[in-house]
Design an enzyme around this catalytic site. Structure first.
Site, PDB file in Angstrom:
ATOM      1  N   ASP A  75      -8.213   3.811   1.280  1.00 41.71           N
ATOM      2  CA  ASP A  75      -7.233   4.309   2.251  1.00 41.71           C
ATOM      3  C   ASP A  75      -7.985   4.819   3.485  1.00 41.71           C
ATOM      4  OD1 ASP A  75      -5.366   5.715   3.685  1.00 41.71           O
ATOM      5  OD2 ASP A  75      -4.600   6.854   1.981  1.00 41.71           O
TER       6      ASP A  75
ATOM      7  N   CYS B 115       0.860  -1.190   0.000  1.00 38.83           N
ATOM      8  CA  CYS B 115       0.000   0.000   0.000  1.00 38.83           C
ATOM      9  C   CYS B 115       0.889   1.231   0.000  1.00 38.83           C
ATOM     10  CB  CYS B 115      -0.965  -0.018   1.186  1.00 38.83           C
ATOM     11  SG  CYS B 115      -0.174   0.046   2.808  1.00 38.83           S
TER      12      CYS B 115
ATOM     13  N   ASN C 209       2.334   1.522   4.311  1.00 39.27           N
ATOM     14  CA  ASN C 209       2.667   0.258   4.991  1.00 39.27           C
ATOM     15  C   ASN C 209       2.405   0.336   6.502  1.00 39.27           C
ATOM     16  OD1 ASN C 209       5.583  -1.926   5.466  1.00 39.27           O
ATOM     17  ND2 ASN C 209       3.469  -2.507   5.068  1.00 39.27           N
TER      18      ASN C 209
ATOM     19  N   CYS D  29      -1.268   0.824   7.449  1.00 42.80           N
ATOM     20  CA  CYS D  29      -2.704   0.518   7.608  1.00 42.80           C
ATOM     21  C   CYS D  29      -3.109  -0.723   6.809  1.00 42.80           C
ATOM     22  CB  CYS D  29      -3.570   1.704   7.203  1.00 42.80           C
ATOM     23  SG  CYS D  29      -3.313   3.196   8.212  1.00 42.80           S
ATOM     24  N   ARG D  30      -3.240  -0.587   5.484  1.00 43.40           N
ATOM     25  CA  ARG D  30      -3.831  -1.669   4.691  1.00 43.40           C
ATOM     26  C   ARG D  30      -2.922  -2.875   4.505  1.00 43.40           C
ATOM     27  NH1 ARG D  30      -5.208   2.207  -0.137  1.00 43.40           N
ATOM     28  NH2 ARG D  30      -3.282   3.084   0.733  1.00 43.40           N
ATOM     29  N   SER D  31      -1.679  -2.641   4.035  1.00 45.26           N
ATOM     30  CA  SER D  31      -0.840  -3.820   3.739  1.00 45.26           C
ATOM     31  C   SER D  31      -0.392  -4.591   4.993  1.00 45.26           C
ATOM     32  CB  SER D  31       0.341  -3.474   2.824  1.00 45.26           C
ATOM     33  OG  SER D  31       1.202  -2.537   3.386  1.00 45.26           O
TER      34      SER D  31
HETATM   35  P1  4NP Z   1      -1.740   2.831   4.135  1.00 47.37           P
HETATM   36  O1  4NP Z   1      -2.414   4.170   4.714  1.00 47.37           O
HETATM   37  O2  4NP Z   1      -1.233   3.174   2.757  1.00 47.37           O
HETATM   38  O3  4NP Z   1      -2.867   1.871   4.122  1.00 47.37           O
HETATM   39  O4  4NP Z   1      -0.629   2.466   5.095  1.00 47.37           O
HETATM   40  C1  4NP Z   1      -1.762   5.400   4.756  1.00 47.37           C
HETATM   41  C2  4NP Z   1      -0.895   5.671   5.778  1.00 47.37           C
HETATM   42  C3  4NP Z   1      -0.268   6.910   5.854  1.00 47.37           C
HETATM   43  C4  4NP Z   1      -0.527   7.859   4.882  1.00 47.37           C
HETATM   44  C5  4NP Z   1      -1.400   7.577   3.845  1.00 47.37           C
HETATM   45  C6  4NP Z   1      -2.012   6.340   3.776  1.00 47.37           C
HETATM   46  N1  4NP Z   1       0.093   9.130   4.967  1.00 47.37           N
HETATM   47  O5  4NP Z   1      -0.285  10.026   4.193  1.00 47.37           O
HETATM   48  O6  4NP Z   1       0.973   9.335   5.826  1.00 47.37           O
END
Ligand code: 4NP
Length: 154
Positions: free
Chosen positions: A123, A7, A10, A12-14
């Site tokens: 997201d 993702c 790294n 939240c989702r992955s």
């Molecule tokens: P992820 O979520 O891609 O599922 O880990 C996010 C985590 C942090 C951010 C964006 C999405 N960020 O903008 O910091």
């Protein structure tokens, strides 16, 4: 077989996909045959544990994400992994742009591969608790389909 979930951050989702699918692999008795990992297209959170909201939502369903640490996708991943599964279309495009010509890995959009809608795992970072539950719902559904594929391929 080596599977990498990707993702943006790294955190939240992955890592959620990593935790959920690792659990499915253990339950299926395939832990010695399938290596599961996760990474982010960005380095923004490298070294960090998963977001507390992801950890809490996952824990409530029996998944422990606490020991995972974020890292950025690296060139070697395209040779080390058989399958790299992107959480959304933006992650997929970023991966395709990074992919070396002679890479071993197949790159695909996780949910679209199994015709699960929405094709993107949304997201959840800027939103509320419901977003984290939806991430888990979609990843649990995708993981069931992925486990069936892995069993067939092994
Ligand atoms: P992820 O979520 O891609 O599922 O880990 C996010 C985590 C942090 C951010 C964006 C999405 N960020 O903008 O910091």
């Amino acid at each position: 077989m080596n599977i990498l979930f990707v993702c943006l951050g790294n955190i939240c989702r992955s890592p959620t996909a990593d935790g959920v699918f690792t659990q499915r692999i253990k339950e299926a008795g395939l832990f010695s045959k399938v290596h599961v990992d996760s990474a982010g297209t960005s380095a923004w959170h490298s070294g960090s544990a998963p977001d507390k909201r992801s950890q809490q939502a996952a824990k409530a369903r029996g998944y422990d994400l606490s020991k995972l640490r974020a890292r950025q996708v690296e060139r070697g991943d395209f040779y080390d992994f058989d399958l790299i599964l992107a959480m959304d279309g933006s992650n997929l495009r970023d991966l395709q742009a990074l992919k070396p010509n002679n890479a071993k890995a197949e790159i695909d959009l996780f949910l679209r591969r199994y015709q699960i809608t929405p094709f993107d795992v949304p997201d959840p970072y800027q939103g509320g608790a419901a977003g984290f539950e939806q991430v888990l719902d979609l990843i649990e559904a995708g993981s069931r389909a992925l486990l069936a594929e892995v069993k067939q391929r092994l």
